[in-house]
Write a protein that holds these residues in place. Structure first.
Motif, PDB file in Angstrom:
ATOM      1  N   VAL A  97      31.171  16.367 -17.980  1.00 35.06           N
ATOM      2  CA  VAL A  97      31.155  17.625 -18.723  1.00 35.06           C
ATOM      3  C   VAL A  97      31.595  17.341 -20.153  1.00 35.06           C
ATOM      4  O   VAL A  97      32.649  16.736 -20.379  1.00 35.06           O
ATOM      5  N   GLU A  98      30.778  17.758 -21.120  1.00 30.35           N
ATOM      6  CA  GLU A  98      31.098  17.536 -22.524  1.00 30.35           C
ATOM      7  C   GLU A  98      32.276  18.421 -22.936  1.00 30.35           C
ATOM      8  O   GLU A  98      32.254  19.640 -22.729  1.00 30.35           O
ATOM      9  N   VAL A  99      33.321  17.807 -23.504  1.00 26.46           N
ATOM     10  CA  VAL A  99      34.500  18.523 -23.961  1.00 26.46           C
ATOM     11  C   VAL A  99      34.835  18.055 -25.376  1.00 26.46           C
ATOM     12  O   VAL A  99      34.122  17.227 -25.942  1.00 26.46           O
ATOM     13  N   ASP A 100      35.920  18.563 -25.907  1.00 23.21           N
ATOM     14  CA  ASP A 100      36.298  18.168 -27.265  1.00 23.21           C
ATOM     15  C   ASP A 100      37.773  18.464 -27.494  1.00 23.21           C
ATOM     16  O   ASP A 100      38.142  19.627 -27.649  1.00 23.21           O
ATOM     17  N   PHE A 101      38.605  17.423 -27.448  1.00 25.68           N
ATOM     18  CA  PHE A 101      39.992  17.589 -27.873  1.00 25.68           C
ATOM     19  C   PHE A 101      40.571  16.235 -28.260  1.00 25.68           C
ATOM     20  O   PHE A 101      40.084  15.191 -27.837  1.00 25.68           O
TER      21      PHE A 101
ATOM     22  N   ALA B  35      46.565  22.177 -22.011  1.00 26.72           N
ATOM     23  CA  ALA B  35      46.360  22.432 -20.586  1.00 26.72           C
ATOM     24  C   ALA B  35      44.861  22.371 -20.333  1.00 26.72           C
ATOM     25  O   ALA B  35      44.093  23.101 -20.971  1.00 26.72           O
ATOM     26  N   ILE B  36      44.437  21.493 -19.440  1.00 23.25           N
ATOM     27  CA  ILE B  36      43.025  21.349 -19.087  1.00 23.25           C
ATOM     28  C   ILE B  36      42.859  21.928 -17.693  1.00 23.25           C
ATOM     29  O   ILE B  36      43.375  21.385 -16.711  1.00 23.25           O
TER      30      ILE B  36
ATOM     31  N   MET C 153      41.532  27.638 -27.822  1.00 27.52           N
ATOM     32  CA  MET C 153      41.145  27.807 -26.420  1.00 27.52           C
ATOM     33  C   MET C 153      39.629  27.752 -26.349  1.00 27.52           C
ATOM     34  O   MET C 153      38.941  28.539 -27.005  1.00 27.52           O
ATOM     35  N   ARG C 154      39.103  26.788 -25.571  1.00 20.14           N
ATOM     36  CA  ARG C 154      37.662  26.594 -25.495  1.00 20.14           C
ATOM     37  C   ARG C 154      37.221  26.374 -24.060  1.00 20.14           C
ATOM     38  O   ARG C 154      37.952  25.796 -23.257  1.00 20.14           O
ATOM     39  N   LEU C 155      36.028  26.847 -23.756  1.00 17.04           N
ATOM     40  CA  LEU C 155      35.447  26.709 -22.427  1.00 17.04           C
ATOM     41  C   LEU C 155      34.255  25.758 -22.498  1.00 17.04           C
ATOM     42  O   LEU C 155      33.378  25.913 -23.348  1.00 17.04           O
ATOM     43  N   PHE C 156      34.238  24.776 -21.587  1.00 17.10           N
ATOM     44  CA  PHE C 156      33.116  23.859 -21.456  1.00 17.10           C
ATOM     45  C   PHE C 156      32.664  23.913 -19.996  1.00 17.10           C
ATOM     46  O   PHE C 156      33.489  23.887 -19.092  1.00 17.10           O
ATOM     47  N   ARG C 157      31.359  23.965 -19.761  1.00 20.06           N
ATOM     48  CA  ARG C 157      30.890  24.090 -18.380  1.00 20.06           C
ATOM     49  C   ARG C 157      29.591  23.326 -18.167  1.00 20.06           C
ATOM     50  O   ARG C 157      28.822  23.094 -19.089  1.00 20.06           O
ATOM     51  N   GLU C 158      29.364  22.959 -16.888  1.00 16.06           N
ATOM     52  CA  GLU C 158      28.123  22.290 -16.524  1.00 16.06           C
ATOM     53  C   GLU C 158      26.952  23.265 -16.597  1.00 16.06           C
ATOM     54  O   GLU C 158      25.837  22.897 -16.951  1.00 16.06           O
ATOM     55  N   GLY C 159      27.192  24.507 -16.242  1.00 18.96           N
ATOM     56  CA  GLY C 159      26.171  25.545 -16.241  1.00 18.96           C
ATOM     57  C   GLY C 159      26.796  26.831 -15.753  1.00 18.96           C
ATOM     58  O   GLY C 159      27.922  26.839 -15.224  1.00 18.96           O
ATOM     59  N   LYS C 160      26.107  27.930 -15.905  1.00 19.26           N
ATOM     60  CA  LYS C 160      26.641  29.225 -15.508  1.00 19.26           C
ATOM     61  C   LYS C 160      26.989  29.226 -14.024  1.00 19.26           C
ATOM     62  O   LYS C 160      26.161  28.914 -13.171  1.00 19.26           O
ATOM     63  N   GLY C 161      28.260  29.553 -13.716  1.00 17.59           N
ATOM     64  CA  GLY C 161      28.717  29.603 -12.333  1.00 17.59           C
ATOM     65  C   GLY C 161      29.124  28.262 -11.762  1.00 17.59           C
ATOM     66  O   GLY C 161      29.597  28.192 -10.623  1.00 17.59           O
TER      67      GLY C 161
ATOM     68  N   THR D 183      38.407  24.724 -18.987  1.00 20.04           N
ATOM     69  CA  THR D 183      39.022  25.496 -20.054  1.00 20.04           C
ATOM     70  C   THR D 183      40.150  24.655 -20.631  1.00 20.04           C
ATOM     71  O   THR D 183      41.052  24.234 -19.905  1.00 20.04           O
ATOM     72  N   ILE D 184      40.073  24.381 -21.924  1.00 20.22           N
ATOM     73  CA  ILE D 184      41.082  23.570 -22.592  1.00 20.22           C
ATOM     74  C   ILE D 184      41.840  24.464 -23.563  1.00 20.22           C
ATOM     75  O   ILE D 184      41.249  25.066 -24.463  1.00 20.22           O
ATOM     76  N   VAL D 185      43.147  24.563 -23.335  1.00 16.47           N
ATOM     77  CA  VAL D 185      44.008  25.379 -24.188  1.00 16.47           C
ATOM     78  C   VAL D 185      44.978  24.448 -24.892  1.00 16.47           C
ATOM     79  O   VAL D 185      45.693  23.679 -24.244  1.00 16.47           O
ATOM     80  N   GLU D 186      45.001  24.496 -26.219  1.00 21.07           N
ATOM     81  CA  GLU D 186      45.906  23.669 -27.002  1.00 21.07           C
ATOM     82  C   GLU D 186      46.965  24.553 -27.646  1.00 21.07           C
ATOM     83  O   GLU D 186      46.674  25.646 -28.137  1.00 21.07           O
TER      84      GLU D 186
END
Length: 222
Positions: free
Chosen positions: A140-144, A151-152, A179-187, A192-195
């Motif tokens: 899953v593409e993320v960014d931090f 908190a991941i 606070m950002r949300l990364f997902r593989e697809g809907k559902g 969720t990464i909160v810094e």
């Protein structure tokens, strides 16, 4: 005449000859090991770009292995990380990948297995000057960057999870910086990464896990 090893300290807060290839590499691995419970028993490093071409000469391999054992970028044990890892019973390998070229020049995939059989794969990029970015967790593409406490939260992409996360953090007086949300697809599986500007209280992880849609919580403190 005395000779200086490439693993002598060449500047503040760094062991090794290159901020990108050693300090940045150690930083990536240091962040990665924060995301999985220890102790680690096996780790595979897959190297791309210039990492793949020069990892032995620039000490990227020692830096990565040191970081995965929790050594900071200026820890002198990085020089002996191979022997320290062997003493700790960690099986490790380095695999250059010269075929995949559509990546940042200093990229590494780190596949970790702990004593309980839990597995986690993290991709990181060394950005220069000792800075690093985590750009993928388990495909899953993320960014931090790890510059803030984070908190991941790994969860199903369901209604109410974000509200649960913010409610828990609010109860503990946590000031959310990003606070950002990364997902593989809907559902599907989401991250969720909160810094936060400050350190996250120890009770946060347990309370975040209380939501039925939350699978795991990882706390990464700088």
């Amino acid at each position: 005449m005395s000779f200086i090893s490439v693993f002598d300290v060449l500047g503040p807060n760094m062991i090794g000859p290159s901020s990108s290839h050693t300090a940045g590499a150690a930083r990536i691995a240091y962040l990665a090991q924060k995301m999985i419970a220890g102790p680690l028993v096996r780790v595979e490093f897959i190297l791309y770009g210039s990492f793949a071409r020069t990892y032995r000469g620039h000490g990227t391999d020692r830096a990565l292995l040191g970081g995965i054992m929790g050594f900071d970028t200026d820890d002198e044990r990085i020089r002996d990380s191979f022997s320290v890892a062997q003493e700790r019973g960690i099986d490790f390998s380095f695999t250059p990948n010269g075929e995949e070229t559509e990546v940042h020049p200093n990229t590494v995939d780190i596949h970790m297995v702990n004593g309980s059989g839990q597995e986690l794969t993290v991709r990181g990029e060394s950005l220069g000057g000792g800075k690093a970015r985590i750009c993928r967790i388990n495909q899953v593409e993320v960014d931090f960057t790890g510059e803030y406490s984070a908190a991941i939260v790994i969860h199903q992409d369901r209604l109410g999870v974000a509200a649960h996360v913010t409610s828990v953090l609010s109860r503990h007086g946590v000031n959310i910086a990003f606070m950002r949300l990364f997902r593989e697809g809907k559902g599907d599986i989401a991250y969720t990464i909160v810094e936060s500007d400050g350190r996250l209280p120890g009770a946060v992880a347990g309370e975040l896990r209380e939501n039925e849609n939350v699978h795991e919580v990882m706390i990464v403190q700088p």
